[in-house]
Design a protein around this motif. Structure first.
Motif, PDB file in Angstrom:
ATOM      1  N   VAL A   1       3.462  -5.227   4.487  1.00  0.00           N
ATOM      2  CA  VAL A   1       2.405  -6.101   4.997  1.00  0.00           C
ATOM      3  C   VAL A   1       1.576  -5.367   6.047  1.00  0.00           C
ATOM      4  CG1 VAL A   1       1.954  -8.227   6.297  1.00  0.00           C
ATOM      5  CG2 VAL A   1       3.628  -8.223   4.437  1.00  0.00           C
TER       6      VAL A   1
ATOM      7  N   VAL B   1      -0.686  -2.603   4.406  1.00  0.00           N
ATOM      8  CA  VAL B   1      -1.857  -3.160   3.712  1.00  0.00           C
ATOM      9  C   VAL B   1      -2.881  -3.645   4.739  1.00  0.00           C
ATOM     10  CG1 VAL B   1      -2.683  -5.016   2.206  1.00  0.00           C
ATOM     11  CG2 VAL B   1      -0.625  -3.735   1.589  1.00  0.00           C
TER      12      VAL B   1
ATOM     13  N   LEU C   1       2.011 -11.898   0.705  1.00  0.00           N
ATOM     14  CA  LEU C   1       2.757 -11.001  -0.179  1.00  0.00           C
ATOM     15  C   LEU C   1       3.751 -11.761  -1.046  1.00  0.00           C
ATOM     16  CD1 LEU C   1       3.344  -8.100  -1.059  1.00  0.00           C
ATOM     17  CD2 LEU C   1       5.005  -7.968   0.808  1.00  0.00           C
TER      18      LEU C   1
ATOM     19  N   GLU D   1       3.532 -14.443  -2.523  1.00  0.00           N
ATOM     20  CA  GLU D   1       2.928 -15.074  -3.690  1.00  0.00           C
ATOM     21  C   GLU D   1       2.641 -14.064  -4.799  1.00  0.00           C
ATOM     22  OE1 GLU D   1      -0.412 -17.577  -2.810  1.00  0.00           O
ATOM     23  OE2 GLU D   1       0.694 -18.681  -1.271  1.00  0.00           O
ATOM     24  N   VAL D   2       2.793 -12.780  -4.487  1.00  0.00           N
ATOM     25  CA  VAL D   2       2.487 -11.720  -5.454  1.00  0.00           C
ATOM     26  C   VAL D   2       3.758 -11.073  -6.001  1.00  0.00           C
ATOM     27  CG1 VAL D   2       1.278  -9.527  -5.757  1.00  0.00           C
ATOM     28  CG2 VAL D   2       0.278 -11.312  -4.338  1.00  0.00           C
ATOM     29  N   VAL D   3       4.713 -10.824  -5.118  1.00  0.00           N
ATOM     30  CA  VAL D   3       6.004 -10.259  -5.513  1.00  0.00           C
ATOM     31  C   VAL D   3       7.111 -11.037  -4.811  1.00  0.00           C
ATOM     32  CG1 VAL D   3       5.116  -7.919  -5.884  1.00  0.00           C
ATOM     33  CG2 VAL D   3       6.087  -8.524  -3.682  1.00  0.00           C
TER      34      VAL D   3
ATOM     35  N   PHE E   1       3.882  -1.698  -7.056  1.00  0.00           N
ATOM     36  CA  PHE E   1       3.217  -2.925  -7.477  1.00  0.00           C
ATOM     37  C   PHE E   1       1.808  -2.960  -6.889  1.00  0.00           C
ATOM     38  CE2 PHE E   1       5.643  -3.825  -3.665  1.00  0.00           C
ATOM     39  CZ  PHE E   1       4.758  -4.520  -2.861  1.00  0.00           C
TER      40      PHE E   1
ATOM     41  N   TYR F   1      -1.171  -5.089  -4.887  1.00  0.00           N
ATOM     42  CA  TYR F   1      -1.355  -6.189  -3.941  1.00  0.00           C
ATOM     43  C   TYR F   1      -2.738  -6.068  -3.319  1.00  0.00           C
ATOM     44  CZ  TYR F   1      -0.585  -9.183   0.176  1.00  0.00           C
ATOM     45  OH  TYR F   1      -0.692 -10.155   1.138  1.00  0.00           O
ATOM     46  N   ARG F   2      -3.536  -7.096  -3.467  1.00  0.00           N
ATOM     47  CA  ARG F   2      -4.895  -7.168  -2.899  1.00  0.00           C
ATOM     48  C   ARG F   2      -5.748  -5.961  -3.291  1.00  0.00           C
ATOM     49  NH1 ARG F   2      -6.182 -10.659   1.235  1.00  0.00           N
ATOM     50  NH2 ARG F   2      -7.431  -9.040   2.196  1.00  0.00           N
TER      51      ARG F   2
ATOM     52  N   ASP G   1      -2.581  -0.179  -4.634  1.00  0.00           N
ATOM     53  CA  ASP G   1      -1.313   0.228  -5.224  1.00  0.00           C
ATOM     54  C   ASP G   1      -0.348   0.447  -4.073  1.00  0.00           C
ATOM     55  OD1 ASP G   1      -2.140   0.258  -7.917  1.00  0.00           O
ATOM     56  OD2 ASP G   1      -3.093   2.203  -7.610  1.00  0.00           O
ATOM     57  N   VAL G   2       0.773  -0.263  -4.099  1.00  0.00           N
ATOM     58  CA  VAL G   2       1.783  -0.164  -3.061  1.00  0.00           C
ATOM     59  C   VAL G   2       3.001   0.530  -3.652  1.00  0.00           C
ATOM     60  CG1 VAL G   2       3.265  -1.467  -1.485  1.00  0.00           C
ATOM     61  CG2 VAL G   2       0.961  -2.294  -1.990  1.00  0.00           C
TER      62      VAL G   2
END
Length: 73
Positions: free
Chosen positions: A12, A15, A30, A32-34, A55, A57-58, A61-62
């Motif tokens: 978090v 990002v 986060l 809500e995504v993973v 994965f 997110y927004r 690439d994380v």
């Protein structure tokens, strides 16, 4: 082998830093995504030397690697 505590705050924060915003302003959250519990379990419980959890997110690439490093592109 526990390489680090909880990767979720690191993700978090990374990002938010990449976007230049406060972590609390990230929408969607986060979770809500993973599944943060699943990410934490996989990374913390792994003994693999080549682990990567990857994965999106927004629009980023994380990647969390086996050393616990979080990378956001």
């Amino acid at each position: 082998m526990n390489k680090f505590e909880n990767p979720i705050p690191q993700i978090v924060n990374a990002v938010a830093e990449e976007e230049g915003v406060e972590p609390v302003t990230l929408d969607p959250p986060l979770a809500e995504v993973v599944d943060p519990d699943a990410v934490e379990r996989v990374v913390e419980d792994s003994t693999a030397s080549d682990l990567e959890v990857r994965f999106a997110y927004r629009g980023h690439d994380v990647v969390v690697d086996d050393s616990g490093r979080v990378q956001v592109d």
